[in-house]
Motif scaffolding. Structure first.
Motif, PDB file in Angstrom:
ATOM      1  N   VAL A 299       0.859  -1.181   0.000  1.00 32.40           N
ATOM      2  CA  VAL A 299       0.000   0.000   0.000  1.00 32.40           C
ATOM      3  C   VAL A 299       0.893   1.228   0.000  1.00 32.40           C
ATOM      4  O   VAL A 299       1.920   1.264   0.694  1.00 32.40           O
ATOM      5  CB  VAL A 299      -0.926   0.017   1.237  1.00 32.40           C
ATOM      6  N   GLY A 300       0.519   2.242  -0.773  1.00 31.03           N
ATOM      7  CA  GLY A 300       1.283   3.482  -0.811  1.00 31.03           C
ATOM      8  C   GLY A 300       0.510   4.635  -0.202  1.00 31.03           C
ATOM      9  O   GLY A 300      -0.695   4.519   0.080  1.00 31.03           O
ATOM     10  N   THR A 301       1.185   5.760  -0.003  1.00 29.12           N
ATOM     11  CA  THR A 301       0.507   6.924   0.552  1.00 29.12           C
ATOM     12  C   THR A 301      -0.662   7.403  -0.323  1.00 29.12           C
ATOM     13  O   THR A 301      -1.673   7.854   0.231  1.00 29.12           O
ATOM     14  CB  THR A 301       1.501   8.081   0.784  1.00 29.12           C
ATOM     15  N   PRO A 302      -0.594   7.305  -1.670  1.00 26.48           N
ATOM     16  CA  PRO A 302      -1.770   7.697  -2.468  1.00 26.48           C
ATOM     17  C   PRO A 302      -2.987   6.828  -2.167  1.00 26.48           C
ATOM     18  O   PRO A 302      -4.122   7.324  -2.196  1.00 26.48           O
ATOM     19  CB  PRO A 302      -1.294   7.510  -3.914  1.00 26.48           C
ATOM     20  N   ASP A 303      -2.756   5.536  -1.862  1.00 31.97           N
ATOM     21  CA  ASP A 303      -3.867   4.648  -1.511  1.00 31.97           C
ATOM     22  C   ASP A 303      -4.523   5.089  -0.201  1.00 31.97           C
ATOM     23  O   ASP A 303      -5.749   5.109  -0.073  1.00 31.97           O
ATOM     24  CB  ASP A 303      -3.373   3.205  -1.366  1.00 31.97           C
ATOM     25  N   ILE A 304      -3.690   5.432   0.770  1.00 26.87           N
ATOM     26  CA  ILE A 304      -4.221   5.864   2.069  1.00 26.87           C
ATOM     27  C   ILE A 304      -4.946   7.196   1.927  1.00 26.87           C
ATOM     28  O   ILE A 304      -6.054   7.375   2.442  1.00 26.87           O
ATOM     29  CB  ILE A 304      -3.084   5.953   3.104  1.00 26.87           C
TER      30      ILE A 304
ATOM     31  N   TYR B  65       2.889  11.310   7.643  1.00 19.83           N
ATOM     32  CA  TYR B  65       3.451  10.033   7.216  1.00 19.83           C
ATOM     33  C   TYR B  65       4.885   9.905   7.711  1.00 19.83           C
ATOM     34  O   TYR B  65       5.621  10.890   7.826  1.00 19.83           O
ATOM     35  CB  TYR B  65       3.458   9.919   5.685  1.00 19.83           C
ATOM     36  N   ARG B  66       5.266   8.659   7.945  1.00 22.81           N
ATOM     37  CA  ARG B  66       6.647   8.348   8.320  1.00 22.81           C
ATOM     38  C   ARG B  66       6.944   6.933   7.836  1.00 22.81           C
ATOM     39  O   ARG B  66       6.102   6.038   7.983  1.00 22.81           O
ATOM     40  CB  ARG B  66       6.804   8.430   9.838  1.00 22.81           C
ATOM     41  N   ALA B  67       8.100   6.736   7.247  1.00 24.54           N
ATOM     42  CA  ALA B  67       8.501   5.408   6.781  1.00 24.54           C
ATOM     43  C   ALA B  67       9.556   4.846   7.724  1.00 24.54           C
ATOM     44  O   ALA B  67      10.493   5.544   8.117  1.00 24.54           O
ATOM     45  CB  ALA B  67       9.047   5.475   5.366  1.00 24.54           C
ATOM     46  N   ILE B  68       9.407   3.575   8.103  1.00 29.25           N
ATOM     47  CA  ILE B  68      10.401   2.907   8.939  1.00 29.25           C
ATOM     48  C   ILE B  68      10.724   1.550   8.328  1.00 29.25           C
ATOM     49  O   ILE B  68       9.892   0.930   7.666  1.00 29.25           O
ATOM     50  CB  ILE B  68       9.923   2.732  10.400  1.00 29.25           C
ATOM     51  N   ALA B  69      11.950   1.115   8.543  1.00 28.41           N
ATOM     52  CA  ALA B  69      12.401  -0.149   7.966  1.00 28.41           C
ATOM     53  C   ALA B  69      11.755  -1.337   8.663  1.00 28.41           C
ATOM     54  O   ALA B  69      11.414  -1.279   9.844  1.00 28.41           O
ATOM     55  CB  ALA B  69      13.920  -0.248   8.076  1.00 28.41           C
ATOM     56  N   LEU B  70      11.605  -2.414   7.915  1.00 29.91           N
ATOM     57  CA  LEU B  70      11.159  -3.679   8.494  1.00 29.91           C
ATOM     58  C   LEU B  70      12.336  -4.365   9.159  1.00 29.91           C
ATOM     59  O   LEU B  70      13.420  -4.453   8.575  1.00 29.91           O
ATOM     60  CB  LEU B  70      10.594  -4.600   7.408  1.00 29.91           C
ATOM     61  N   GLU B  71      12.117  -4.835  10.371  1.00 24.82           N
ATOM     62  CA  GLU B  71      13.152  -5.563  11.090  1.00 24.82           C
ATOM     63  C   GLU B  71      12.555  -6.824  11.686  1.00 24.82           C
ATOM     64  O   GLU B  71      11.466  -6.787  12.275  1.00 24.82           O
ATOM     65  CB  GLU B  71      13.740  -4.715  12.226  1.00 24.82           C
TER      66      GLU B  71
ATOM     67  N   TRP C 240       7.538  -0.100   6.466  1.00 22.31           N
ATOM     68  CA  TRP C 240       6.263   0.268   7.070  1.00 22.31           C
ATOM     69  C   TRP C 240       6.002   1.738   6.789  1.00 22.31           C
ATOM     70  O   TRP C 240       6.887   2.567   6.998  1.00 22.31           O
ATOM     71  CB  TRP C 240       6.287   0.069   8.583  1.00 22.31           C
ATOM     72  N   ILE C 241       4.800   2.039   6.342  1.00 28.59           N
ATOM     73  CA  ILE C 241       4.354   3.421   6.225  1.00 28.59           C
ATOM     74  C   ILE C 241       3.461   3.706   7.429  1.00 28.59           C
ATOM     75  O   ILE C 241       2.396   3.097   7.586  1.00 28.59           O
ATOM     76  CB  ILE C 241       3.585   3.654   4.914  1.00 28.59           C
ATOM     77  N   VAL C 242       3.921   4.574   8.295  1.00 27.08           N
ATOM     78  CA  VAL C 242       3.166   4.941   9.501  1.00 27.08           C
ATOM     79  C   VAL C 242       2.379   6.211   9.189  1.00 27.08           C
ATOM     80  O   VAL C 242       2.917   7.152   8.617  1.00 27.08           O
ATOM     81  CB  VAL C 242       4.132   5.195  10.678  1.00 27.08           C
ATOM     82  N   PHE C 243       1.100   6.224   9.555  1.00 30.25           N
ATOM     83  CA  PHE C 243       0.282   7.407   9.275  1.00 30.25           C
ATOM     84  C   PHE C 243      -0.620   7.711  10.464  1.00 30.25           C
ATOM     85  O   PHE C 243      -0.991   6.818  11.226  1.00 30.25           O
ATOM     86  CB  PHE C 243      -0.556   7.199   8.002  1.00 30.25           C
ATOM     87  N   ASN C 244      -0.955   8.991  10.620  1.00 29.85           N
ATOM     88  CA  ASN C 244      -1.884   9.340  11.693  1.00 29.85           C
ATOM     89  C   ASN C 244      -2.527  10.705  11.490  1.00 29.85           C
ATOM     90  O   ASN C 244      -1.952  11.604  10.878  1.00 29.85           O
ATOM     91  CB  ASN C 244      -1.201   9.287  13.067  1.00 29.85           C
TER      92      ASN C 244
ATOM     93  N   VAL D 203      -7.497   8.682  13.088  1.00 33.66           N
ATOM     94  CA  VAL D 203      -7.072   7.431  12.445  1.00 33.66           C
ATOM     95  C   VAL D 203      -5.563   7.346  12.564  1.00 33.66           C
ATOM     96  O   VAL D 203      -4.855   8.354  12.452  1.00 33.66           O
ATOM     97  CB  VAL D 203      -7.510   7.345  10.967  1.00 33.66           C
ATOM     98  N   THR D 204      -5.082   6.153  12.844  1.00 34.00           N
ATOM     99  CA  THR D 204      -3.642   5.920  12.853  1.00 34.00           C
ATOM    100  C   THR D 204      -3.390   4.484  12.467  1.00 34.00           C
ATOM    101  O   THR D 204      -4.259   3.621  12.657  1.00 34.00           O
ATOM    102  CB  THR D 204      -3.024   6.234  14.228  1.00 34.00           C
ATOM    103  N   GLY D 205      -2.217   4.225  11.913  1.00 37.81           N
ATOM    104  CA  GLY D 205      -1.939   2.853  11.528  1.00 37.81           C
ATOM    105  C   GLY D 205      -0.615   2.697  10.834  1.00 37.81           C
ATOM    106  O   GLY D 205       0.190   3.635  10.720  1.00 37.81           O
TER     107      GLY D 205
END
Length: 249
Positions: free
Chosen positions: A61-66, A171-177, A106-110, A92-94
């Motif tokens: 999922v991308g930011t345009p989808d959200i 929006y904030r992007a974080i790496a998968l670990e 991970w795309i973090v949004f709130n 909303v947050t997720g």
């Protein structure tokens, strides 16, 4: 990648209606908290997660989808004739699995004061910044974080989804670990548990189901002044292309 997750919601002890909603379906995990004191907060939160859930089952999922899902949710709220005449809104947050520069992330949004936390190596970090009056006061150095928890305007948010306005998420992007655990929650949890309490239950609950149950139970047990919604997502395994086994095994 391999994920494991669980989610639960509880009305709490003081509310007649649960205005929280959630979606927990890879690649998207989100919580919406209908705004108390406004008409049809439950309708607003359901509208948001219903639109976000339309992206469930996709590889990413991308930011345009959200952005698009949130705009459609606002339109849905506007069509709720007779239900939202006085206006309705929701936080909303997720987190959503996306791709940043060919790498999974991970795309973090709130929007609002529901939160996302990350637990890695026993260290808990809040990944979102509240859109609230008290957060602005904290940022300005006028009150401390501890004072914010008991401030009389602690429930006043400065940004929401709804009221016929264009939604503007951060929006904030974080790496998968591998081994990371993510928590998505409404403020019904953070009103009742400190960050130390949240960390304790995220660590003690070995599986997402256990952590979710313990967090909700503790929040309700500590007063349950609001609806409580919790989503916990574990990243169990990440295999990047360069580490993937070749065709011959």
């Amino acid at each position: 990648m391999t994920l494991s997750w669980a989610a639960a919601t509880d009305t709490g002890l003081r509310r007649a209606v649960n205005e929280d909603s959630f979606v927990a379906q890879a690649p998207i995990f989100a919580v919406a908290d209908g705004m108390g004191g406004h008409a049809a907060g439950d309708f607003a939160s359901a509208a948001v997660v219903t639109r976000l859930a339309e992206h469930g089952g996709k590889p990413a999922v991308g930011t345009p989808d959200i952005d698009g899902a949130l705009r459609l949710a606002v339109q849905d709220m506007g069509r709720g004739a007779g239900v939202t005449d006085e206006g309705s809104g929701t936080t909303v947050t997720g987190v959503a699995l996306g791709v940043i520069g060919d790498e999974p992330a991970w795309i973090v949004f709130n929007i609002g004061d529901s939160r996302v936390y990350r637990l890695v190596g026993g260290v808990l970090e809040q990944l979102t910044v509240d859109h609230s009056i008290v957060q602005e006061l904290v940022d300005a150095g006028q009150i401390t974080r501890e004072e914010a928890d008991t401030h009389p305007h602690s429930n006043v948010i400065t940004r929401a989804v709804g009221f016929h306005e264009a939604p503007i998420p951060d929006y904030r992007a974080i790496a998968l670990e591998e081994g990371m655990r993510l928590l998505v929650c409404s403020d019904g949890l953070t009103k009742e548990l400190t960050s130390y309490g949240i960390r304790h239950f995220l660590i003690s609950g070995r599986r997402p189901e256990q952590a979710v149950h313990q967090l909700v139970e503790a929040a309700v047990g500590n007063g349950g002044r609001d609806n409580v919604t919790v989503v916990v997502v574990d990243v169990l395994r990440v295999v990047r292309p360069e580490h993937a086994p070749d065709a011959d095994g």
